[in-house]
Design an enzyme around this catalytic site. Sequence first.
Site, PDB file in Angstrom:
ATOM      1  CG  ASP A 258     -17.228  -9.308 -21.155  1.00 19.09           C
ATOM      2  OD1 ASP A 258     -16.439 -10.226 -21.447  1.00 19.09           O
ATOM      3  OD2 ASP A 258     -16.874  -8.148 -20.886  1.00 19.09           O
TER       4      ASP A 258
ATOM      5  CG  HIS B  47       5.457  -5.750  -4.429  1.00 17.65           C
ATOM      6  ND1 HIS B  47       4.193  -5.523  -3.940  1.00 17.65           N
ATOM      7  CD2 HIS B  47       6.204  -4.699  -4.026  1.00 17.65           C
ATOM      8  CE1 HIS B  47       4.173  -4.383  -3.279  1.00 17.65           C
ATOM      9  NE2 HIS B  47       5.380  -3.865  -3.312  1.00 17.65           N
TER      10      HIS B  47
ATOM     11  N   GLY C 120       0.826  -1.199   0.000  1.00 20.81           N
ATOM     12  CA  GLY C 120       0.000   0.000   0.000  1.00 20.81           C
ATOM     13  C   GLY C 120       0.860   1.249   0.000  1.00 20.81           C
TER      14      GLY C 120
ATOM     15  CE  LYS D 299     -12.887  -9.556 -22.518  1.00 24.20           C
ATOM     16  NZ  LYS D 299     -14.086  -8.709 -22.604  1.00 24.20           N
TER      17      LYS D 299
ATOM     18  CD  GLU E 143       2.270  -8.256  -5.372  1.00 23.40           C
ATOM     19  OE1 GLU E 143       3.062  -9.036  -4.809  1.00 23.40           O
ATOM     20  OE2 GLU E 143       2.014  -7.122  -4.928  1.00 23.40           O
TER      21      GLU E 143
ATOM     22  CB  CYS F 266       5.390  -4.341   0.407  1.00 24.79           C
ATOM     23  SG  CYS F 266       6.436  -2.896   0.239  1.00 24.79           S
ATOM     24  CE1 TYR F 267       0.877   1.064   5.243  1.00 26.32           C
ATOM     25  CE2 TYR F 267      -0.586  -0.794   5.660  1.00 26.32           C
ATOM     26  CZ  TYR F 267      -0.209   0.512   5.924  1.00 26.32           C
ATOM     27  OH  TYR F 267      -0.888   1.252   6.846  1.00 26.32           O
TER      28      TYR F 267
HETATM   29  N1  GLN Z   1       4.423   2.708   1.775  1.00 30.34           N
HETATM   30  C1  GLN Z   1       5.276   1.657   2.225  1.00 30.34           C
HETATM   31  C2  GLN Z   1       6.731   1.925   1.873  1.00 30.34           C
HETATM   32  O1  GLN Z   1       7.026   2.869   1.173  1.00 30.34           O
HETATM   33  C3  GLN Z   1       4.842   0.335   1.578  1.00 30.34           C
HETATM   34  C4  GLN Z   1       5.095   0.285   0.101  1.00 30.34           C
HETATM   35  C5  GLN Z   1       4.468  -0.913  -0.544  1.00 30.34           C
HETATM   36  O2  GLN Z   1       3.656  -1.609   0.038  1.00 30.34           O
HETATM   37  N2  GLN Z   1       4.794  -1.119  -1.801  1.00 30.34           N
HETATM   38  O3  GLN Z   1       7.591   1.209   2.334  1.00 30.34           O
END
Ligand code: GLN
Length: 523
Positions: free
Chosen positions: A233, A174, A60, A379, A176, A87-88
């Site tokens: 769709d 990340h 986030g 999709k 993903e 991450c966040y």
């Molecule tokens: N805002 C947080 C940071 O800068 C998390 C970033 C993120 O989740 N990509 O570390």
Amino acid sequence: MAEEVSKVFDTILVLDFGSQYSHLITRRLREFNIYAEMLPCTQKISELSWKPKGVILSGGPYSVYEDGAPHVDHDVFALDVPILGICYGMQELAWINGKQVARGEKREYGPATLNVVDKVSPLFQGVDHSRVWMSHGDKLHGLPTGFKVIATSDNSPYCGISHESKPIYGIQFHPEVTHSTHGKILLKNFAVDLCHAQQNWTMENFIDTEIQRIRNLVGPTAEVIGAVSGGVDSTVASKLMTEAIGDRFHALLVDNGVLRLNEAAMVKETLGDGLGINLTVVDASEEFLSKLKGVADPEKKRKIIGNTFIHVFEREAAKIKPRDGKDIEFLLQGTLYPDVIESISFKGPSQTIKTHHNVGGLLEDMKLKLIEPLRELFKDEVRHLGELLGIPHDLVWRHPFPGPGIAIRVLGEVTPSQVQIARMADHIYIEEIKRAGLYHKIAQAFACLLPVKSVGVMGDQRTYEQVIALRAIETSDFMTADWFPFEHDFLKRVASRIVNEVDGVARVTYDITSKPPATVEWE
Ligand code: GLN
């Protein structure tokens, strides 16, 4: 609706903290047949009507330590299922367990190499030394209470952490995004090996569940109406309805006069005759074209088409008389998961919900209840579903076509003769693309008629006629796009056919602008 799917299929809950990648977590999990559902990070766990097999806290844009930063409902830990913070999400786990999170000296954005410390960690099997993608400015400044380090990278001593005794994990990168080369394996390790989620999310299974769900929802007598367009769709949604309730589902194709060449006849043949959908075709082309007369502004054209559509749809729907003598109760809508994500994704206090103008209007005026069988699907899942339902391959893989149709591909005023020119040119262009075997390499292609005249010479005669612009794009998500690099011979062939076969065209150009700065459509 989503709840019912989550009750039938083992589900990984993705709590979204607003990262631009959150929906990709869901996607990746589904790619190996695990159902995943994304909800905003503010979701109260006690309000869930199903129990997830595991929870992922997404990335986030916020900093966990700032005022107003979003935080997870602590009941998530009482679920007693594995949790993965990304991450966040990991910073949130650290914040809850000791608050050791602060701004790092420098931002870390881009690739890093994962160095797994805990070689037996189920999360990291098969991913050691792979490239992972970083995107953060905040850092852990110490181990959260009760946690240990399970992976590092050159810049992140806390690249991966796990709880000493509970299945709670955090990773700084990340998994993903495809830049993390083994990220998909990591997510699978989490969902399958740690959460023990069954890999049974297949379109075959979905068909059965969904047909049953539609039958329960609609009941034994009520009837449903829906608009079809000839697109993927609405065709898939209609076929599914037909499988569930037969001809208590009524499909309506409104010919608005700005459809592609022979489109209404094609839809009648493929959907009505071929797929057995209870279809009514209404030719309202004159009504639409007369309302469009004299209008050159793109936004006005779109509005006129949208409003006229509602009007015609309501009028024609009123002519359909359900067998039980009551009114039609439900409206089918081919909403896909990306639209749902768009409306639920966490955007902080200014969260806005997008509503579809057409549907909103119809629901209110006609007092209909909405039914959206594709609401949980991406999709590519819809296309797969379409193939399984026996919808012809060409239709399943058709390029998208805008609701206002050729009206926004005739720049300036829309007249029947202008529509015909654009339609013919488009037909030739698409025919040549298919003949060259390029249709499926291109995400969208079409011809536009420009409101300018240009001098030409044909058979020794001076001509003064219009210009056709061709567009073809490559893209995976339509958010950004690049123009398609046709061979010169191909362009030569198309240009020559269009000028020779379409009266009123003297010149053909090819659009070589990417998106951004240009949009896909010209209007
Ligand atoms: N805002 C947080 C940071 O800068 C998390 C970033 C993120 O989740 N990509 O570390």
